[in-house]
Design a protein around this motif. Structure first.
Motif, short mmCIF file in Angstrom:
data_model
loop_
_atom_site.label_atom_id
_atom_site.label_comp_id
_atom_site.label_asym_id
_atom_site.label_seq_id
_atom_site.Cartn_x
_atom_site.Cartn_y
_atom_site.Cartn_z
N MET A 1 0.60 -1.30 -0.08
CA MET A 1 0.25 -0.17 0.07
C MET A 1 0.98 1.26 -0.29
SD MET A 1 -3.07 1.25 2.21
CE MET A 1 -1.85 1.22 4.25
N ILE A 2 1.05 2.00 -0.89
CA ILE A 2 1.33 3.01 -0.94
C ILE A 2 0.64 4.40 -0.88
CG2 ILE A 2 2.90 4.64 -2.85
CD1 ILE A 2 3.62 1.93 -3.98
N LEU A 3 1.44 4.86 0.21
CA LEU A 3 0.48 6.42 0.41
C LEU A 3 1.03 7.71 0.14
CD1 LEU A 3 -0.50 4.75 4.23
CD2 LEU A 3 -2.12 6.29 2.68
N THR A 4 0.60 8.95 -0.28
CA THR A 4 1.26 9.86 -0.35
C THR A 4 0.40 11.28 0.38
OG1 THR A 4 1.43 9.31 -2.34
CG2 THR A 4 1.61 11.52 -2.24
N ASP A 5 1.90 11.52 0.76
CA ASP A 5 2.10 13.27 1.74
C ASP A 5 1.96 14.30 0.96
OD1 ASP A 5 1.30 14.94 3.39
OD2 ASP A 5 3.02 14.35 4.99
N THR A 6 1.21 14.70 0.54
CA THR A 6 1.03 15.88 -0.81
C THR A 6 1.44 17.15 -0.50
OG1 THR A 6 -0.72 16.26 -0.44
CG2 THR A 6 -0.62 14.70 -2.32
N HIS A 7 2.15 17.50 0.66
CA HIS A 7 1.94 18.08 0.85
C HIS A 7 3.00 18.65 2.48
CE1 HIS A 7 1.57 22.97 1.70
NE2 HIS A 7 2.00 22.60 2.36
N THR A 8 3.98 18.16 3.21
CA THR A 8 4.98 18.07 4.42
C THR A 8 5.79 19.45 4.38
OG1 THR A 8 6.02 17.40 5.71
CG2 THR A 8 5.57 16.30 3.96
N HIS A 9 6.96 19.62 5.52
CA HIS A 9 7.31 20.86 5.64
C HIS A 9 8.26 19.83 6.56
CE1 HIS A 9 5.25 24.25 4.83
NE2 HIS A 9 4.10 23.62 5.33
N LEU A 10 9.17 19.09 5.52
CA LEU A 10 9.89 18.39 6.31
C LEU A 10 11.71 18.83 6.64
CD1 LEU A 10 10.05 15.16 3.97
CD2 LEU A 10 8.86 15.32 6.32
N TYR A 11 11.73 20.38 5.83
CA TYR A 11 12.60 20.81 6.47
C TYR A 11 12.78 21.41 8.41
CZ TYR A 11 9.84 23.77 4.72
OH TYR A 11 8.63 24.70 3.42
N SER A 12 10.90 21.55 8.05
CA SER A 12 11.12 22.07 9.46
C SER A 12 12.13 22.03 10.95
CB SER A 12 9.56 22.12 10.15
OG SER A 12 9.26 22.49 11.14
N GLU A 13 12.30 22.85 11.54
CA GLU A 13 13.42 22.45 13.00
C GLU A 13 12.69 21.81 13.94
OE1 GLU A 13 12.02 26.69 14.99
OE2 GLU A 13 13.58 26.83 13.34
N GLU A 14 11.14 22.09 13.82
CA GLU A 14 9.91 20.84 14.38
C GLU A 14 10.55 19.49 14.04
OE1 GLU A 14 6.80 21.14 16.48
OE2 GLU A 14 6.65 23.56 14.61
N PHE A 15 11.94 19.00 13.46
CA PHE A 15 11.67 17.77 13.93
C PHE A 15 13.63 17.45 12.96
CE2 PHE A 15 7.90 17.64 10.52
CZ PHE A 15 7.56 17.73 11.42
#
Length: 257
Positions: A1-15
């Motif tokens: 099963m492939i899910l897609t996150d079409t909008h995510t701020h992966l570079y956020s300092e929260e991560f």
């Protein structure tokens, strides 16, 4: 099963403390396609770093976020043009762009100008747009109306409007980005989504913001796309696997990959 996150701020300092673990949780949940919107030039190095670390899974957008349209927005738009023209970078949308009147109405004319010009840039490159709209449906639709026609398509990110707004957005060639708000008790969009054909829906998180129930109020992350898929499965009377298949195909239809 492939899910897609079409909008995510992966570079956020929260991560910054656990980005690798966060990414692994997403992969473990089946979320293997992650699309990352731009905000302004200061965030670009972080965007590029995440994409270079996960080249098979992370896909970039380029654009100027409406809340970052300030006195220097002409310089920022020039930067957007410059980056899109680079031969060594690949972008899959111009975003996130649009109008935001929640925090500040001072720069409304500039926001609309930046939005309109970035739509033209997207058309120039044959790219979709990724729209940010907050407390500004009329102002956003005003620009879309002026730019409607061939080459205008994309995603209305974090859709929180009415059914009428939804149908209007779809009429402009947009899919609706549905995230954690669909799981909120007062989110409202769950009340009419069943009347919107699922072919017009894509999944997103907007991580680290807007975490779905039961994580509401905490940091959001891309793994939680699976929770949004579960909510849509209940709304549409489909299996989670079928929601994943359809919405991922919808994302392919927009982003071209």
């Amino acid at each position: 099963m492939i899910l897609t996150d079409t909008h995510t701020h992966l570079y956020s300092e929260e991560f910054s403390q656990d980005r690798d673990a966060m990414m692994q949780r997403a992969f473990n949940a089946g979320v293997t396609r992650l699309f990352v919107p731009a905000i302004d030039s200061t965030y670009t190095p972080g965007m590029y770093a995440v994409q270079e670390q996960y080249p098979e899974n992370v896909f970039l957008m380029m654009g100027l976020h409406p809340t970052h349209v300030k006195e220097n927005y002409e310089d920022e738009l020039a930067f957007v043009q410059q980056e899109l023209a680079r031969a060594d970078k690949k972008f899959y949308a111009v975003g996130e762009i649009g109008v935001d009147l929640f925090w500040d109405k001072t720069f409304l004319p500039q926001q609309q100008d930046a939005f309109s010009r970035q739509i033209k840039i997207a058309k120039q490159y044959g790219l979709p747009i990724n729209i940010h709209c907050r407390d500004a449906f009329d102002e956003t639709f005003e620009v879309l109306e002026s730019e409607k026609g061939e080459g205008l398509y994309g995603i209305f990110h974090c859709f929180t409007g009415t059914q009428e707004h939804a149908e209007k957005a779809i009429g402009y060639g947009m899919k609706l980005g549905v995230g954690g708000v669909a799981t909120f008790k007062n989110g409202k969009i769950d009340q009419f989504l069943a009347d919107i054909d699922i072919k017009n829906i894509v999944l997103e998180t907007d991580a680290p913001y807007l975490a779905p129930v039961p994580h509401r109020g905490k940091r959001n992350e891309s793994a939680y796309v699976a929770l949004v898929a579960e909510k849509l499965a209940a709304i549409y009377g489909l299996s989670v696997a079928e929601v994943a298949r359809i919405t991922t195909q919808n994302s392919v239809d927009v982003y071209g990959i």
